[in-house]
Design an enzyme around this catalytic site. Structure first.
Site, PDB file in Angstrom:
ATOM      1  N   THR A 164      11.136  77.578  -1.119  1.00  0.00           N
ATOM      2  CA  THR A 164       9.738  77.681  -0.730  1.00  0.00           C
ATOM      3  C   THR A 164       9.345  79.132  -0.462  1.00  0.00           C
ATOM      4  OG1 THR A 164       9.788  75.502   0.197  1.00  0.00           O
ATOM      5  CG2 THR A 164       8.208  77.000   1.170  1.00  0.00           C
ATOM      6  N   ARG A 216       7.586  62.632  -4.185  1.00  0.00           N
ATOM      7  CA  ARG A 216       8.135  62.989  -2.866  1.00  0.00           C
ATOM      8  C   ARG A 216       7.347  64.201  -2.339  1.00  0.00           C
ATOM      9  NH1 ARG A 216      10.285  68.095  -0.847  1.00  0.00           N
ATOM     10  NH2 ARG A 216      11.749  67.659   0.817  1.00  0.00           N
ATOM     11  N   VAL A 217       6.987  64.165  -1.083  1.00  0.00           N
ATOM     12  CA  VAL A 217       6.282  65.288  -0.469  1.00  0.00           C
ATOM     13  C   VAL A 217       7.141  65.833   0.659  1.00  0.00           C
ATOM     14  CG1 VAL A 217       4.218  65.967   0.827  1.00  0.00           C
ATOM     15  CG2 VAL A 217       4.011  64.350  -1.071  1.00  0.00           C
ATOM     16  N   GLY A 218       7.248  67.147   0.730  1.00  0.00           N
ATOM     17  CA  GLY A 218       8.072  67.772   1.772  1.00  0.00           C
ATOM     18  C   GLY A 218       7.242  68.204   2.967  1.00  0.00           C
ATOM     19  N   ASP A 219       7.814  69.100   3.755  1.00  0.00           N
ATOM     20  CA  ASP A 219       7.171  69.537   5.001  1.00  0.00           C
ATOM     21  C   ASP A 219       6.083  70.590   4.772  1.00  0.00           C
ATOM     22  OD1 ASP A 219       9.348  71.244   4.163  1.00  0.00           O
ATOM     23  OD2 ASP A 219       9.013  72.380   6.001  1.00  0.00           O
TER      24      ASP A 219
HETATM   25  N1  ASP Z   1      10.852  72.789   2.671  1.00  0.00           N
HETATM   26  C1  ASP Z   1      10.754  72.559   1.261  1.00  0.00           C
HETATM   27  C2  ASP Z   1      10.702  71.095   0.976  1.00  0.00           C
HETATM   28  O1  ASP Z   1      11.420  70.338   1.591  1.00  0.00           O
HETATM   29  C3  ASP Z   1      11.903  73.111   0.492  1.00  0.00           C
HETATM   30  C4  ASP Z   1      12.181  74.545   0.713  1.00  0.00           C
HETATM   31  O2  ASP Z   1      11.906  75.102   1.776  1.00  0.00           O
HETATM   32  O3  ASP Z   1      12.705  75.142  -0.221  1.00  0.00           O
HETATM   33  O4  ASP Z   1       9.981  70.713   0.083  1.00  0.00           O
END
Ligand code: ASP
Length: 312
Positions: free
Chosen positions: A176, A204-207
């Site tokens: 990210t 899928r959705v992340g943070d």
């Molecule tokens: N936090 C991001 C996610 O889970 C991944 C990342 O930080 O590379 O989508």
């Protein structure tokens, strides 16, 4: 002149000296420096923290080195689904997009959602239609194609495994990108953008686009952008937790960041880090992984770039 500050990240994880060639290290260092300095130039010129974080993240999205925008990883379907968020610490306005495809700069779309929609978070087709209506730039599939990322995905595409960005399966590296800034008016902002994880289940959705988890800004406390294993960052509500420790418990920025990243997240098993700035221009860039691509610049001090535990 009033205090100004910017910090950026390009992901955290198992990033050791041994895992990068000298040429790769130089490329990452230059890209991180460019992004931090581009945002800093705007702050110096009196532009807002929002402008600065949006530009810094755009520079990182345009680089194939990072898992966001152009360098976004492949999903289990062989597509690119991107998440992004931006938040203004002065007004607590926020905009975010999740699972968008074909958007050249997802952070620009997140900002558009914040400024020109009634909503905070748009996902998938609805977000893309909004982008079209607002004249946001799209890019063809080929723009997001990267041979390295395709190979990386090919190795796990028929399995249930999802990987944390561009590295060998057993290693952990998150890709990210994000930025936080303080402008001359004492206002803060945060922005985050990501392609998520290689071979992640589609939709899928992340943070990153979840306000309070991967992204948060409040002038009364701090502005934060996270990187790491998103499922843990969501469960720990990381960015808002740092802010709460400052607001309700009187922690300093450093104390709050360390409590969340080095203790609470570690106990939960959540690997990663974050960048944070407060209205006094203090910065914190803690991570509990081996490395985190990062850079920062305060006032007219030299730009500081770091990849491993120690800064370079
Ligand atoms: N936090 C991001 C996610 O889970 C991944 C990342 O930080 O590379 O989508």
């Amino acid at each position: 002149m009033k205090n100004i500050a910017i910090a950026i990240h390009g992901g955290a994880g198992t990033i050791t000296r041994a895992s990068l060639t000298a040429a790769q290290e130089a490329a990452y260092t230059a890209a991180l420096r460019d992004a931090a300095e581009a945002g800093h130039q705007l702050l110096l010129a009196g532009k807002t923290a929002l402008d600065a974080v949006a530009l810094a993240v755009t520079v990182l999205e345009d680089s194939p080195l990072f898992n966001a925008g152009r360098g976004a990883v492949f999903t289990s379907e062989g597509k690119h689904e991107m998440d992004a968020a931006i938040m203004c610490g002065k007004t607590l306005e926020a905009g975010a997009v999740a699972g968008v495809q074909g958007i050249r700069n997802p952070i620009a779309l997140a900002r558009e959602v914040m400024l020109h929609s009634e909503h905070v978070l748009l996902s998938g087709r609805g977000a893309e239609e909004f982008a079209r209506n607002q004249g946001i730039a799209f890019a063809p599939e080929a723009y997001f194609y990267d041979a390295f990322r395709f190979r990386q995905w090919s190795e796990v595409r028929d399995s249930e495994t999802f990987m944390l960005d561009h590295t060998a399966q057993k290693e952990k590296k998150f890709g990210t990108v994000g930025a936080v800034a303080l402008d001359q008016n004492g206002n803060t902002a945060a922005a985050t953008s990501t392609g998520g994880m290689t071979n992640k289940r589609y939709n899928r959705v992340g943070d990153s686009p979840i306000i309070g988890a991967g992204t948060y800004a409040n002038d009364a406390t701090c502005a934060i952008s996270c990187t790491g294993h998103g499922e843990y960052f969501m469960r720990a509500v990381v960015a808002y937790d740092v802010s709460c420790l400052m607001e309700y418990k009187g922690f300093t920025l450093q104390q709050a960041c360390e409590e969340v990243v080095l203790r609470k997240l570690v106990k939960l098993g959540g690997e990663g880090g974050l960048i944070a700035v407060n209205a006094a221009g203090e910065l914190a860039l803690p991570f509990n992984s081996e490395g985190m691509y990062r850079a920062s610049k305060q006032n007219e001090e030299p730009t500081v770039v770091g990849i491993y535990k120690e800064t370079t």
